[in-house]
Design an enzyme around this catalytic site. Structure first.
Site, mmCIF file in Angstrom:
data_model
loop_
_atom_site.group_PDB
_atom_site.id
_atom_site.type_symbol
_atom_site.label_atom_id
_atom_site.label_comp_id
_atom_site.label_asym_id
_atom_site.label_seq_id
_atom_site.Cartn_x
_atom_site.Cartn_y
_atom_site.Cartn_z
ATOM 1 N N ASP A 8 0.874 -1.155 0.000
ATOM 2 C CA ASP A 8 0.000 0.000 0.000
ATOM 3 C C ASP A 8 0.929 1.229 0.000
ATOM 4 O O ASP A 8 2.113 1.112 0.345
ATOM 5 C CB ASP A 8 -0.850 -0.051 1.283
ATOM 6 C CG ASP A 8 -1.693 1.168 1.460
ATOM 7 O OD1 ASP A 8 -2.452 1.503 0.550
ATOM 8 O OD2 ASP A 8 -1.584 1.817 2.529
ATOM 9 N N ASP A 10 -0.041 5.099 0.860
ATOM 10 C CA ASP A 10 -0.249 6.058 1.945
ATOM 11 C C ASP A 10 -0.307 5.335 3.285
ATOM 12 O O ASP A 10 -1.174 4.493 3.494
ATOM 13 C CB ASP A 10 -1.569 6.818 1.727
ATOM 14 C CG ASP A 10 -1.529 7.670 0.461
ATOM 15 O OD1 ASP A 10 -0.433 8.074 0.068
ATOM 16 O OD2 ASP A 10 -2.601 7.923 -0.112
ATOM 17 N N GLY A 45 -7.152 4.627 3.445
ATOM 18 C CA GLY A 45 -7.272 3.503 2.515
ATOM 19 C C GLY A 45 -8.538 3.487 1.669
ATOM 20 O O GLY A 45 -8.674 2.639 0.800
ATOM 21 N N SER A 115 -5.076 5.116 -4.268
ATOM 22 C CA SER A 115 -4.939 6.504 -4.721
ATOM 23 C C SER A 115 -4.803 6.636 -6.233
ATOM 24 O O SER A 115 -4.075 5.884 -6.869
ATOM 25 C CB SER A 115 -3.723 7.143 -4.064
ATOM 26 O OG SER A 115 -3.538 8.442 -4.586
ATOM 27 N N LYS A 116 -5.500 7.619 -6.768
ATOM 28 C CA LYS A 116 -5.358 7.937 -8.197
ATOM 29 C C LYS A 116 -4.156 8.858 -8.418
ATOM 30 O O LYS A 116 -3.846 9.227 -9.543
ATOM 31 C CB LYS A 116 -6.642 8.581 -8.716
ATOM 32 C CG LYS A 116 -7.788 7.584 -8.745
ATOM 33 C CD LYS A 116 -9.020 8.103 -9.418
ATOM 34 C CE LYS A 116 -9.997 6.941 -9.623
ATOM 35 N NZ LYS A 116 -11.343 7.350 -9.931
ATOM 36 N N ASN A 117 -3.500 9.249 -7.340
ATOM 37 C CA ASN A 117 -2.312 10.107 -7.433
ATOM 38 C C ASN A 117 -1.033 9.344 -7.110
ATOM 39 O O ASN A 117 0.010 9.951 -6.852
ATOM 40 C CB ASN A 117 -2.448 11.286 -6.464
ATOM 41 C CG ASN A 117 -3.658 12.148 -6.803
ATOM 42 O OD1 ASN A 117 -3.730 12.709 -7.896
ATOM 43 N ND2 ASN A 117 -4.615 12.231 -5.895
ATOM 44 N N ASP A 169 -1.719 -0.382 6.042
ATOM 45 C CA ASP A 169 -1.921 0.364 7.292
ATOM 46 C C ASP A 169 -3.401 0.555 7.597
ATOM 47 O O ASP A 169 -3.744 1.107 8.639
ATOM 48 C CB ASP A 169 -1.276 1.761 7.201
ATOM 49 C CG ASP A 169 -2.034 2.654 6.253
ATOM 50 O OD1 ASP A 169 -2.238 2.243 5.093
ATOM 51 O OD2 ASP A 169 -2.451 3.753 6.660
HETATM 52 P P1 B16 Z 1 -6.714 9.867 -4.019
HETATM 53 P P2 B16 Z 1 -3.637 4.063 -0.012
HETATM 54 C C1 B16 Z 1 -5.512 5.984 -0.106
HETATM 55 O O1 B16 Z 1 -4.232 5.519 -0.400
HETATM 56 C C2 B16 Z 1 -5.506 6.922 1.103
HETATM 57 O O2 B16 Z 1 -5.136 6.228 2.275
HETATM 58 C C3 B16 Z 1 -6.888 7.499 1.278
HETATM 59 O O3 B16 Z 1 -6.917 8.372 2.380
HETATM 60 C C4 B16 Z 1 -7.297 8.225 -0.007
HETATM 61 O O4 B16 Z 1 -8.628 8.716 0.107
HETATM 62 C C5 B16 Z 1 -7.213 7.250 -1.164
HETATM 63 O O5 B16 Z 1 -5.906 6.725 -1.256
HETATM 64 C C6 B16 Z 1 -7.579 7.898 -2.490
HETATM 65 O O6 B16 Z 1 -6.593 8.827 -2.813
HETATM 66 O O7 B16 Z 1 -7.718 10.904 -3.645
HETATM 67 O O8 B16 Z 1 -5.301 10.395 -4.134
HETATM 68 O O9 B16 Z 1 -7.136 9.079 -5.244
HETATM 69 O O10 B16 Z 1 -3.540 4.041 1.473
HETATM 70 O O11 B16 Z 1 -4.568 3.007 -0.595
HETATM 71 O O12 B16 Z 1 -2.289 4.099 -0.699
HETATM 72 MG MG MG Z 2 -2.840 3.166 3.289
#
Ligand code: B16
Ligand code: MG
Length: 219
Positions: A8, A10, A45, A115-117, A169
């Site tokens: 993962d 974030d 997540g 995350s899409k980023n 996490d």
């Molecule tokens: P985005 P992970 C997740 O990342 C984040 O933990 C979560 O808080 C966030 O809303 C989600 O990505 C979407 O992110 O807005 O950047 O597309 O923990 O799966 O790496």
């Molecule tokens: Mg995470």
């Protein structure tokens, strides 16, 4: 035998929770919504659209889909702009060391993030080269706790779930790993990720030595 690892992003490789918090908080303040660290932790997540729904539920409010999308985009623009300040010093302690070690030992490594980023975050960290496969918010449609993102990573690495260890996490992320038949390592408190096969308080403790010692029969 363990041949691959799926991480993962974030909360495991880097801590963007604070940046997500600031962006959601700016939107919430503008909309007069209540939002604090406790609500922010529930967003760990989960996808951007699911996140805004959690915030609205917390405020006993609902909005039509078009407005939801528009506000989620606004939050995302703030979040993405804040990523520009992120750099190669922003790994969580221990994360880069583990990724380097896995590369040295020749394991397959995938990213499995909601995350899409994710690509931008990896670029900011200068971490792209540690990954053979990048699974992110664009790769699958069903988000965690569905196992799809991890199954995507395993398939691209040409491995079976039982040949991979997932690092997570988030409670929903550990649920997703278990649902897919993966071994799991939880990063964080027992109340959140205590259902993982192995748990560490932080990535600093998650060395390859510790992992191999725990899953000794699988290496
Ligand atoms: P985005 P992970 C997740 O990342 C984040 O933990 C979560 O808080 C966030 O809303 C989600 O990505 C979407 O992110 O807005 O950047 O597309 O923990 O799966 O790496
Ligand atoms: Mg995470």
């Amino acid at each position: 035998m363990i041949k691959g690892f799926i991480f993962d992003l974030d909360g495991v490789i880097t801590d963007t929770a604070e940046l997500h918090y600031k962006a959601w908080k700016a939107l919430a303040d503008e909309m007069n919504w209540d939002f604090d660290f406790e609500v922010n932790d529930k967003l760990r997540g989960i996808s951007r659209l699911d996140s805004i729904k959690v915030i609205l539920d917390h405020n006993n409010t609902s909005l039509d889909n078009a407005t939801l999308q528009q506000l989620a985009t606004k939050k995302n623009d703030l979040y993405v702009a804040s990523l520009d300040d992120m750099g190669s010093d922003d790994y969580l302690p221990g994360a880069r060391e583990l990724l380097t070690h896995l590369r040295t030992e020749g394991f397959n490594v995938a990213l499995g993030s909601a995350s899409k980023n994710a690509e931008k975050v990896l670029q900011q960290l200068n971490a792209t080269a540690y990954f053979d496969v990048i699974g992110d918010g664009h790769s699958v449609s069903k988000s965690k706790p569905a196992p799809d993102i991890f199954l995507f990573g395993a398939e691209k690495m040409k491995l079976q779930p039982e040949e991979c260890i997932v690092f997570e996490d988030a409670e929903s992320g550990v649920d997703a790993a278990k649902a897919g038949g993966f071994y799991s390592v939880g990063i964080g408190p027992k109340e959140r990720v205590g259902h993982a096969d192995l748990r560490f308080d932080s990535m600093a403790e998650a060395t390859l030595f510790e992992i191999k010692s725990y899953f000794a029969d699988l290496f």
